[in-house]
Scaffold this motif. Structure first.
Motif: not given
Length: 226
Positions: A11-14, A115-121, A149-150
């Motif tokens: 969850f801490a990608l960047l 993060w949302a984009s990575m989920i969508a893709r 995290a949440a």
């Protein structure tokens, strides 16, 4: 490699300090990218990564004479408002009827949006727009869930609702190279098309800011008639 090591995984990608979406929009119907903290700012240089493998997400007729490109962030409330109403009209009037080619390009001005984009893709072209719809519908919940995290846990729930298993979800979220490449891809798009706010639109290459659907429809119809 040094820039790639800034991506931490999970969850801490960047590793940026300021990640939250600015909530005070001053009554405007767009979100200004200027001075917003986030994934696209100073973490990578677009030339460092080969972005040719990042695909545009497309609906409608690929051979249409009119192309509409939307630039949007999954954490932008104005983008969520567009997708809850005007986009459905656009889809019925022009996309489903094959009159236009519609392209969706993500904007990253914060980590949750990435993060949302990575989920969508994660579901590929086939599932992208369905997951996008779920993400926008649930924006007020997941984007304000609290700690990183949440937020990611809420995005995982959306991915499961879309039919993805845990292994697939985690593989997508922890793909550090993909995350950095997506940011570089966004920077290339933003610089080329001079994107300064979301949502923004290109109608046959001419940039337009957010607008009432009636105005957008008139511009598209004028292009169809030209």
């Amino acid at each position: 490699m040094q820039r790639r090591n800034m991506i931490l995984g999970g969850f801490a990608l960047l590793g940026l300090g300021g990640w939250a979406l600015t909530s005070n929009m001053g009554g405007r119907n767009t979100t200004d990218l200027t001075n917003l903290p986030g994934a696209a700012n100073a973490q990578t240089t677009s030339g460092d990564f080969d972005t040719s493998g990042i695909s545009d997400m497309v609906l409608g007729n690929p051979d249409a004479e009119v192309t509409v490109v939307e630039y949007a962030s999954f954490t932008c409330p104005h983008c969520a408002a567009f997708h809850s109403g005007p986009f459905k009209q656009l889809k019925a009037d022009f996309i489903d009827t094959g009159k236009i080619k519609f392209v969706y390009r993500e904007v990253y001005f914060d980590r949750p949006g990435l993060w949302a984009s990575m989920i969508a893709r994660c579901g590929g072209q086939e599932k992208f727009f369905g997951i996008t719809d779920l993400i926008y519908k649930g924006q007020s919940n997941w984007a304000r869930a609290g700690e990183p995290a949440a937020i990611v846990n809420e995005l995982r729930k959306i991915a499961r609702l879309a039919g993805m298993d845990n292994e697939t979800i985690e593989a997508c979220l922890q793909d550090a190279d993909k995350a950095q490449t997506l940011v570089a891809w966004f920077e290339e798009n933003k610089n080329r098309d001079n994107i300064t706010s979301t949502p923004s639109f290109l109608i046959n290459g001419t940039k337009q800011s957010n607008m009432a659907y009636g105005d957008m429809k008139a511009l598209i119809e004028a292009e169809l008639e030209s």
